[in-house]
Write an enzyme that holds these catalytic residues in place. Structure first.
Site, PDB file in Angstrom:
ATOM      1  N   CYS A  71      61.403  33.153  71.541  1.00 13.07           N
ATOM      2  CA  CYS A  71      60.097  33.643  71.812  1.00 13.07           C
ATOM      3  C   CYS A  71      60.196  35.067  71.344  1.00 13.07           C
ATOM      4  O   CYS A  71      61.238  35.625  71.393  1.00 13.07           O
ATOM      5  CB  CYS A  71      59.614  33.426  73.160  1.00 13.07           C
ATOM      6  SG  CYS A  71      59.257  31.795  73.717  1.00 13.07           S
ATOM      7  N   GLY A 108      59.237  32.645  66.823  1.00 14.28           N
ATOM      8  CA  GLY A 108      58.606  31.550  67.397  1.00 14.28           C
ATOM      9  C   GLY A 108      57.382  31.176  66.400  1.00 14.28           C
ATOM     10  O   GLY A 108      56.600  32.218  66.194  1.00 14.28           O
ATOM     11  N   ASN A 120      60.086  35.583  77.433  1.00 16.96           N
ATOM     12  CA  ASN A 120      61.358  35.271  76.467  1.00 16.96           C
ATOM     13  C   ASN A 120      62.460  34.815  77.338  1.00 16.96           C
ATOM     14  O   ASN A 120      63.005  35.979  77.979  1.00 16.96           O
ATOM     15  CB  ASN A 120      61.520  36.450  75.496  1.00 16.96           C
ATOM     16  CG  ASN A 120      62.555  35.727  74.601  1.00 16.96           C
ATOM     17  OD1 ASN A 120      63.368  36.973  73.760  1.00 16.96           O
ATOM     18  ND2 ASN A 120      62.892  34.711  74.164  1.00 16.96           N
ATOM     19  N   GLY A 121      62.975  33.671  77.219  1.00 16.40           N
ATOM     20  CA  GLY A 121      64.185  33.298  77.951  1.00 16.40           C
ATOM     21  C   GLY A 121      64.054  32.186  78.829  1.00 16.40           C
ATOM     22  O   GLY A 121      62.715  31.549  78.943  1.00 16.40           O
ATOM     23  N   CYS A 133      73.007  38.159  74.598  1.00 16.74           N
ATOM     24  CA  CYS A 133      73.325  36.832  73.841  1.00 16.74           C
ATOM     25  C   CYS A 133      73.880  37.215  72.431  1.00 16.74           C
ATOM     26  O   CYS A 133      72.941  37.785  71.623  1.00 16.74           O
ATOM     27  CB  CYS A 133      72.005  36.153  73.674  1.00 16.74           C
ATOM     28  SG  CYS A 133      72.148  34.695  72.580  1.00 16.74           S
ATOM     29  N   TYR A 192      72.388  34.744  64.403  1.00 16.76           N
ATOM     30  CA  TYR A 192      71.294  34.066  63.733  1.00 16.76           C
ATOM     31  C   TYR A 192      70.084  34.266  64.048  1.00 16.76           C
ATOM     32  O   TYR A 192      69.285  34.671  63.124  1.00 16.76           O
ATOM     33  CB  TYR A 192      71.497  32.406  64.022  1.00 16.76           C
ATOM     34  CG  TYR A 192      70.361  31.686  63.878  1.00 16.76           C
ATOM     35  CD1 TYR A 192      70.226  31.170  62.449  1.00 16.76           C
ATOM     36  CD2 TYR A 192      69.557  31.361  64.795  1.00 16.76           C
ATOM     37  CE1 TYR A 192      69.026  30.467  62.260  1.00 16.76           C
ATOM     38  CE2 TYR A 192      68.570  30.353  64.663  1.00 16.76           C
ATOM     39  CZ  TYR A 192      68.177  30.267  63.369  1.00 16.76           C
ATOM     40  OH  TYR A 192      67.027  29.393  62.970  1.00 16.76           O
ATOM     41  N   ASP A 248      77.419  29.859  55.929  1.00 17.16           N
ATOM     42  CA  ASP A 248      76.241  29.517  56.748  1.00 17.16           C
ATOM     43  C   ASP A 248      76.639  30.534  58.242  1.00 17.16           C
ATOM     44  O   ASP A 248      77.580  30.523  58.524  1.00 17.16           O
ATOM     45  CB  ASP A 248      75.997  28.140  57.068  1.00 17.16           C
ATOM     46  CG  ASP A 248      74.585  28.116  57.341  1.00 17.16           C
ATOM     47  OD1 ASP A 248      73.820  28.992  57.606  1.00 17.16           O
ATOM     48  OD2 ASP A 248      73.974  26.970  57.735  1.00 17.16           O
ATOM     49  N   ASP A 249      75.727  30.889  58.704  1.00 16.53           N
ATOM     50  CA  ASP A 249      75.753  31.388  60.201  1.00 16.53           C
ATOM     51  C   ASP A 249      76.308  30.455  61.173  1.00 16.53           C
ATOM     52  O   ASP A 249      77.130  30.886  62.142  1.00 16.53           O
ATOM     53  CB  ASP A 249      74.424  32.025  60.548  1.00 16.53           C
ATOM     54  CG  ASP A 249      73.424  31.052  60.959  1.00 16.53           C
ATOM     55  OD1 ASP A 249      73.054  30.323  60.106  1.00 16.53           O
ATOM     56  OD2 ASP A 249      73.471  31.030  62.225  1.00 16.53           O
ATOM     57  N   CYS A 269      73.140  26.068  75.530  1.00 11.92           N
ATOM     58  CA  CYS A 269      72.972  27.230  75.905  1.00 11.92           C
ATOM     59  C   CYS A 269      71.672  27.076  76.908  1.00 11.92           C
ATOM     60  O   CYS A 269      70.746  26.317  76.715  1.00 11.92           O
ATOM     61  CB  CYS A 269      72.319  28.098  74.952  1.00 11.92           C
ATOM     62  SG  CYS A 269      71.507  29.594  75.501  1.00 11.92           S
ATOM     63  N   CYS A 329      77.428  37.554  76.178  1.00 17.42           N
ATOM     64  CA  CYS A 329      77.628  36.104  76.694  1.00 17.42           C
ATOM     65  C   CYS A 329      78.209  35.221  75.504  1.00 17.42           C
ATOM     66  O   CYS A 329      77.435  35.379  74.166  1.00 17.42           O
ATOM     67  CB  CYS A 329      76.133  35.634  77.097  1.00 17.42           C
ATOM     68  SG  CYS A 329      76.362  33.819  77.454  1.00 17.42           S
ATOM     69  N   CYS A 352      78.514  29.685  74.566  1.00 22.74           N
ATOM     70  CA  CYS A 352      78.216  28.652  73.693  1.00 22.74           C
ATOM     71  C   CYS A 352      79.393  28.396  72.874  1.00 22.74           C
ATOM     72  O   CYS A 352      79.638  27.262  72.374  1.00 22.74           O
ATOM     73  CB  CYS A 352      76.898  28.449  72.671  1.00 22.74           C
ATOM     74  SG  CYS A 352      76.953  30.321  71.856  1.00 22.74           S
TER      75      CYS A 352
HETATM   76  P1  AMP Z   1      72.578  21.999  61.519  1.00 22.35           P
HETATM   77  O1  AMP Z   1      72.166  21.509  60.453  1.00 22.35           O
HETATM   78  O2  AMP Z   1      72.241  20.999  62.807  1.00 22.35           O
HETATM   79  O3  AMP Z   1      74.264  21.843  61.717  1.00 22.35           O
HETATM   80  O4  AMP Z   1      71.933  23.431  61.995  1.00 22.35           O
HETATM   81  C1  AMP Z   1      72.443  24.527  61.487  1.00 22.35           C
HETATM   82  C2  AMP Z   1      71.529  25.419  60.812  1.00 22.35           C
HETATM   83  O5  AMP Z   1      70.401  25.505  61.825  1.00 22.35           O
HETATM   84  C3  AMP Z   1      72.159  26.803  60.489  1.00 22.35           C
HETATM   85  O6  AMP Z   1      71.813  27.099  58.971  1.00 22.35           O
HETATM   86  C4  AMP Z   1      71.454  27.564  61.317  1.00 22.35           C
HETATM   87  O7  AMP Z   1      70.983  28.776  60.607  1.00 22.35           O
HETATM   88  C5  AMP Z   1      70.338  26.982  62.047  1.00 22.35           C
HETATM   89  N1  AMP Z   1      70.273  27.220  63.284  1.00 22.35           N
HETATM   90  C6  AMP Z   1      71.346  27.530  64.427  1.00 22.35           C
HETATM   91  N2  AMP Z   1      71.178  27.831  65.438  1.00 22.35           N
HETATM   92  C7  AMP Z   1      69.634  27.507  65.416  1.00 22.35           C
HETATM   93  C8  AMP Z   1      68.650  27.281  66.541  1.00 22.35           C
HETATM   94  N3  AMP Z   1      69.100  27.437  67.746  1.00 22.35           N
HETATM   95  N4  AMP Z   1      67.455  26.930  66.383  1.00 22.35           N
HETATM   96  C9  AMP Z   1      67.144  26.802  64.838  1.00 22.35           C
HETATM   97  N5  AMP Z   1      68.012  26.679  63.822  1.00 22.35           N
HETATM   98  C10 AMP Z   1      69.265  27.049  64.206  1.00 22.35           C
END
Ligand code: AMP
Length: 467
Positions: A2, A28, A103-104, A246, A252, A355-356, A392, A442, A445
């Site tokens: 949010c 959001g 938010n939270g 966080c 991300y 990827d992140d 989380c 934190c 996760c």
């Molecule tokens: P997945 O495909 O389920 O492994 O999700 C990984 C992808 O979702 C990555 O490309 C992240 O950038 C993105 N991601 C990570 N955390 C979140 C989140 N909390 N909400 C939405 N997207 C996320």
């Protein structure tokens, strides 16, 4: 998740709130709302959907009158996706109108809701935010809103960045751990008297308004803004609580052009990529991100390793988040709609994707299969955060243990499961090297070290659902 925004002392408060929310849209996409005060009463407009779909010219110029406004964009982490849950919430508390945006996630929300309902409270939404409204209402006997908010803070546990509007006052605060971000800026006018204060979850909202970023609302701080004057109060008891912001905001969630928790998000992400390259030598012909989230760490990885950077996957920008689609089959389609390969970049190449984060593994698995189909000879994956092993409770939609691929399979088995030649996650130590104050984060996760326990459940059985 949010995004929250506030502005005081500007004749076009609603319009600037609209632009502020536009800049915070990534936080959001389910609903958006703005509440203003015109000297007599609060005006609210909120709706489902994206910021430009919710507000019209007519709403901004005729309905949302006044020189003070707060706004909210919502990504449901608790409470269903429904109009009644859109924020800001507006309530009349002992004759005083208040609007509130949050938010939270509160970790003792279920318990507080039950206690309040047992005492006769009637809830109109399923959000944690309404719990604040009821607690404030109960503590307003002497009509002192600031004290009532502080008393509410003494009852709630968990994560909150809050913005409240009442009369000519904006109150902004962050919980003692400071899980979620909130910054303060000034919008300078023609004279020194002519200035407006702004609050936003991220500083990218200030850039859009050409406001100057002054500082963050500190963890455990309540800031009160009235008649152009800002005062600050410590939330009682917060002095002894460790700061635990966080870290996933930096990995991300936040926009890379923001300063969050005093960190330049773009630089942090690039450093994460450089750090992965230091940690694990990789032989590949090209580095490619999964855009957009992997772009900045892939750049850092490429610059450090010397492996050329290419965009071999193109992102469709008209797609929302694939992550929270209801079924796995639909999520697979979602990923395909979102990311499409550039065939000529792939044939006969050894690729290193960045990827992140890996959550369920859907993005990596389906996109790697595609790369192999298109003739990639090797596919390596580098992830700019450590394995996500725990849910989380503080407002990021990583809600259940069973959805986290790294929590349910031995790490050594993941390359096979994801059809990769090799996989490396940034280490926790490496991640902490990319931030200025490593003790202030934190990491629950990753390491299960929860600053605030989730009442009534433990990490492995928590089932608070994301909507
Ligand atoms: P997945 O495909 O389920 O492994 O999700 C990984 C992808 O979702 C990555 O490309 C992240 O950038 C993105 N991601 C990570 N955390 C979140 C989140 N909390 N909400 C939405 N997207 C996320």
């Amino acid at each position: 998740m949010c995004g929250i925004f506030g502005i005081s002392g500007h004749p076009e408060a609603a319009r600037l709130a609209y632009f502020g929310l536009y800049a915070l849209q990534h936080r959001g996409q389910e609903s958006a709302g703005i509440a203003t005060y015109d000297g007599t009463s609060i005006h609210l407009h909120a709706g489902m959907g994206l910021v430009p779909d919710v507000f019209t010219e007519q709403t901004l110029s005729n309905e949302l009158r006044g020189d003070i406004a707060i706004g909210h964009v919502r990504y449901a982490t608790t409470g269903s996706s429904a109009l009644r849950n859109a924020q800001p919430l507006v309530a009349r508390v002992r004759g005083m109108e208040i609007a509130i945006g949050h938010n939270g996630n509160l970790t003792n929300a279920a318990q507080l809701r039950k206690e309040l309902e047992d005492e006769g409270a009637i809830f109109q939404t399923t959000t944690d935010t309404e719990i604040f409204v009821h607690l404030i209402a109960r503590n307003m006997q002497n009509g002192n809103l600031e004290q009532a908010v502080l008393d509410a803070c003494a009852r709630v546990q968990g994560a909150y960045a809050l913005i409240l509007l009442s009369g000519k006052k904006i109150i902004a605060l962050r919980d003692a751990h400071g899980f979620r971000p909130l910054s303060i800026g000034i919008l300078h006018g023609d004279s020194s008297q002519d200035q407006a204060f702004v609050f936003a979850s991220e500083t990218c909202a200030f850039d859009l308004l050409e406001a100057e970023y002054i500082r963050d609302v500190n963890p455990g701080e309540m800031v009160i803004l009235e008649d152009g004057k800002m005062t600050s109060v410590k939330i009682p008891g917060s002095e002894t609580v460790p700061v635990r912001q966080c870290i996933f905001e930096l990995i991300y969630f936040a926009r890379p052009d923001s300063i969050v928790f005093g960190e330049d998000v773009y630089r942090c992400r690039k450093n994460m990529g450089m750090q992965i390259s230091r940690e694990m030598k990789t032989d590949a012909d090209l580095v490619m991100p999964f855009p957009d989230s992997g772009v900045y760490s892939a750049l850092g990885f490429s610059q450090h390793s010397g492996i050329p950077y290419e965009h071999a996957y193109i992102r469709n920008h008209y797609v929302g988040r694939t992550f929270i689609q209801p079924s796995q089959n639909m999520r697979n389609y979602g990923v395909r709609v979102k990311l499409n390969p550039v065939r000529s970049m792939i044939m006969g190449k050894r690729l290193c994707i960045v990827d992140d984060s890996i959550v369920r593994g859907t993005t990596v698995r389906t996109r790697v299969e595609k790369l192999r189909e298109l003739g990639a000879t090797e596919v390596h994956c580098r992830v700019s955060c450590p394995p996500l092993l725990n849910p989380c409770f503080y407002g990021i939609a990583l809600s259940t243990h069973k959805e986290l691929i790294a929590a349910n399979h031995p790490l050594e088995s993941l390359p096979d499961l994801l059809k990769l030649d090799s996989l490396h996650y940034l280490t926790i130590e490496g991640l902490l090297k990319t931030v200025s104050h490593p003790d202030n984060y934190c990491l629950a996760c990753f390491n299960g070290d929860y600053p605030v326990p989730c009442n009534g459940c433990d990490a492995s059985s928590c089932s608070r659902k994301s909507a």
